[in-house]
Design an enzyme around this catalytic site. Structure first.
Site, PDB file in Angstrom:
ATOM      1  N   GLU A  42     -72.160  19.888  77.590  1.00 56.66           N
ATOM      2  CA  GLU A  42     -72.552  18.473  77.434  1.00 56.66           C
ATOM      3  C   GLU A  42     -72.169  17.915  76.074  1.00 56.66           C
ATOM      4  O   GLU A  42     -71.986  16.714  75.916  1.00 56.66           O
ATOM      5  CB  GLU A  42     -74.064  18.308  77.643  1.00 56.66           C
ATOM      6  CG  GLU A  42     -74.423  18.182  79.097  1.00 56.66           C
ATOM      7  CD  GLU A  42     -75.861  17.745  79.352  1.00 56.66           C
ATOM      8  OE1 GLU A  42     -76.566  17.344  78.406  1.00 56.66           O
ATOM      9  OE2 GLU A  42     -76.271  17.820  80.512  1.00 56.66           O
TER      10      GLU A  42
ATOM     11  N   HIS B 164     -67.204  43.728  88.155  1.00 56.78           N
ATOM     12  CA  HIS B 164     -66.853  44.127  89.521  1.00 56.78           C
ATOM     13  C   HIS B 164     -66.720  42.912  90.434  1.00 56.78           C
ATOM     14  O   HIS B 164     -66.732  43.037  91.655  1.00 56.78           O
ATOM     15  CB  HIS B 164     -67.887  45.120  90.049  1.00 56.78           C
ATOM     16  CG  HIS B 164     -67.924  46.366  89.219  1.00 56.78           C
ATOM     17  ND1 HIS B 164     -67.269  47.529  89.577  1.00 56.78           N
ATOM     18  CD2 HIS B 164     -68.478  46.602  88.011  1.00 56.78           C
ATOM     19  CE1 HIS B 164     -67.446  48.424  88.624  1.00 56.78           C
ATOM     20  NE2 HIS B 164     -68.184  47.899  87.664  1.00 56.78           N
TER      21      HIS B 164
ATOM     22  N   LYS C 242     -76.598  10.199  86.865  1.00 52.49           N
ATOM     23  CA  LYS C 242     -77.994   9.809  87.107  1.00 52.49           C
ATOM     24  C   LYS C 242     -78.039   8.406  87.735  1.00 52.49           C
ATOM     25  O   LYS C 242     -78.768   8.154  88.684  1.00 52.49           O
ATOM     26  CB  LYS C 242     -78.779   9.779  85.784  1.00 52.49           C
ATOM     27  CG  LYS C 242     -79.140  11.146  85.204  1.00 52.49           C
ATOM     28  CD  LYS C 242     -80.007  10.981  83.952  1.00 52.49           C
ATOM     29  CE  LYS C 242     -80.315  12.300  83.285  1.00 52.49           C
ATOM     30  NZ  LYS C 242     -81.084  12.178  82.038  1.00 52.49           N
TER      31      LYS C 242
HETATM   32  O1  PA5 Z   1     -79.183  17.364  76.697  1.00 51.38           O
HETATM   33  C1  PA5 Z   1     -79.586  16.382  77.311  1.00 51.38           C
HETATM   34  O2  PA5 Z   1     -79.903  15.320  76.739  1.00 51.38           O
HETATM   35  C2  PA5 Z   1     -79.732  16.404  78.809  1.00 51.38           C
HETATM   36  O3  PA5 Z   1     -79.266  17.569  79.382  1.00 51.38           O
HETATM   37  C3  PA5 Z   1     -81.194  16.250  79.195  1.00 51.38           C
HETATM   38  O4  PA5 Z   1     -81.935  17.286  78.647  1.00 51.38           O
HETATM   39  C4  PA5 Z   1     -81.392  16.229  80.730  1.00 51.38           C
HETATM   40  O5  PA5 Z   1     -80.546  15.299  81.320  1.00 51.38           O
HETATM   41  C5  PA5 Z   1     -82.830  15.881  81.046  1.00 51.38           C
HETATM   42  O6  PA5 Z   1     -83.177  14.629  80.508  1.00 51.38           O
HETATM   43  P1  PA5 Z   1     -84.663  14.222  80.237  1.00 51.38           P
HETATM   44  O7  PA5 Z   1     -85.285  15.207  79.316  1.00 51.38           O
HETATM   45  O8  PA5 Z   1     -84.578  12.866  79.635  1.00 51.38           O
HETATM   46  O9  PA5 Z   1     -85.363  14.211  81.568  1.00 51.38           O
END
Ligand code: PA5
Length: 430
Positions: free
Chosen positions: A281, A302, A416
């Site tokens: 990310e 394996h 989302k």
């Molecule tokens: O690193 C990030 O910001 C994302 O992976 C969030 O953790 C994930 O989308 C969950 O979002 P939230 O904590 O707002 O529900």
């Protein structure tokens, strides 16, 4: 304690090809940028060095209450709001036993499987339950749906006492969840506004579930504190986190597309997943970035071992190794020796595993795969805290080297938004 970054076993890849002088200059500039205190995204870099005794006191207090009054804690969260806690919990909890000195901690809201939700409801039927709902934005679909279910479950099971058994962890200032918590009188922990989801494991996001699971969060934070001090050096030569970032960047620039994080300890499987999210990310944007993936050896030798050794030359490997694992088992002597393995009798599985790691690194590098080795002394809270910080700092630098923002995730936001739109369209059609 020192985290050593070993860069041996690299075939078809000459380290002298890297322009270290150029990188040294670049890293210093980016380090200054990262450490300038006008960001609203780098709170995670400073918090291990700050006095957090009040926060830790509150976390311990609530964790003690949960351990006394519940058999199970349900953590509702997705992505950065659950991967870190689950990674550390799994790495430090003995196999086949659900808890260390704490109680069982399970996770929901990281998928939309009805079977998973129903399975969990069946599983907790006769258990005393607490719920910790975690969402930085407070509006993510998966945890929001799961929270709707488990909030009602708690109200049906406990009536007014449910208010006390639901703990909310969310952004310090904004979001729907914050409003829900205030309206319903749930206790709240804050996710600092300057810490994003995947950098939040060392905030209440990870710390409360881990304390409930019996993990020593003070020692975890001490490890992070050592790392925060050690990796605050601006010079590439003195900063292993930056060296790792530069190695990855150099390999990527030279055509490698995939980084495979591998270790020989099954307890680290979930830790790999936390790492994948952190790097995926943070870097995968603007058509750039290494694809982060992982494997558990020797199991996966394996399955995908063949590809690593002889398949398309798209990947390099980062081998994560802890020299000491506290639990071990000796290979027994067998008079019959029908399997011919008496030459290993008396040696421990962990010793043999370490040799297997060496052999694999050699074989893969001889097959042309660059192998970076990350080695730590011991698999425990201290070293994991240290390693978590190491990876977060390396990741921030690595993304900056790629000239992308390490702290946003526009692609995730896009997905989302899209599922929300589709679900609303479906409603109109019905
Ligand atoms: O690193 C990030 O910001 C994302 O992976 C969030 O953790 C994930 O989308 C969950 O979002 P939230 O904590 O707002 O529900």
């Amino acid at each position: 304690m020192q985290l050593q970054l070993l860069k041996t076993h690299i075939l078809n890849y000459d380290l002298t090809n890297i322009d270290w002088q150029h990188y040294t200059r670049k890293v210093e500039v980016l380090h200054d940028y990262l450490h300038r205190d006008n960001h609203n995204t780098t709170g995670w870099m400073h918090s291990p060095l700050e006095d957090q005794s009040e926060l830790f006191g509150r976390i311990h207090e609530v964790a003690t209450e949960i351990k006394l009054k519940a058999d199970i804690l349900i953590v509702v969260g997705i992505g950065g709001s659950y991967l870190g806690a689950r990674a550390v919990q799994n790495a430090l909890t003995p196999h086949f036993i659900e808890r260390k000195s704490g109680i069982e901690v399970v996770y929901v809201g990281q998928n939309m499987s009805g079977a998973y939700v129903q399975g969990l409801i069946d599983y907790i039927k006769d258990k005393r339950v607490y719920v910790n709902v975690i969402s930085k934005s407070g509006g993510t679909m998966e945890p929001a749906l799961a929270f709707r279910v488990f909030r009602q479950y708690m109200e049906d099971k406990y009536g007014v006492e449910a208010t006390n058994r639901i703990i909310v962890t969310t952004d310090a200032e904004t979001g729907l969840l914050r409003e829900i918590a205030s309206n319903s009188g749930y206790r709240q922990f804050e996710i600092p506004s300057n810490v994003g989801g995947r950098y939040s494991v060392l905030t209440p996001v990870g710390l409360l579930p881990l304390a409930v699971a019996g993990i020593d969060i003070d020692t975890l934070m001490n490890g992070a504190k050592s790392a925060a001090t050690e990796f605050s050096a601006s010079h590439l030569e003195n900063n292993e986190a930056y060296r790792y970032a530069v190695l990855r960047h150099a390999l990527h620039t030279q055509g490698y597309k995939v980084e495979l994080l591998a270790s020989f300890e099954p307890a680290l499987k979930r830790f790999h997943e936390w790492w994948m999210q952190l790097f995926g990310e943070s870097e995968g944007k603007q058509a750039k970035g290494l694809f982060p993936t992982s494997a558990n050896f020797s199991t996966d030798l394996h399955s995908i071992g063949q590809f690593i050794q002889e398949g398309s030359p798209i990947l390099f490997e980062t081998l994560l190794h802890f020299k000491e694992i506290s639990v071990d088992y000796k290979v027994p002597f067998d008079e019959r020796d029908e399997d011919g393995l008496n030459y290993l009798a008396g040696r421990t599985f962990n010793e043999i595993n370490a040799v297997s790691k060496e052999g694999t690194a050699l074989a893969h590098s001889e097959g042309g795969v660059p192998v970076i080795q990350l080695e730590l002394d011991k698999l425990d809270e201290y070293h994991l805290g240290y390693l978590i910080f190491f990876f977060m700092k390396a990741c921030a630098m690595s993304a900056l080297l790629l000239e992308v923002n390490p702290f946003d995730q526009p692609g995730v936001e896009a997905y989302k938004k899209k599922i929300m739109e589709l679900l609303k369209q479906e409603k109109v059609k019905k």
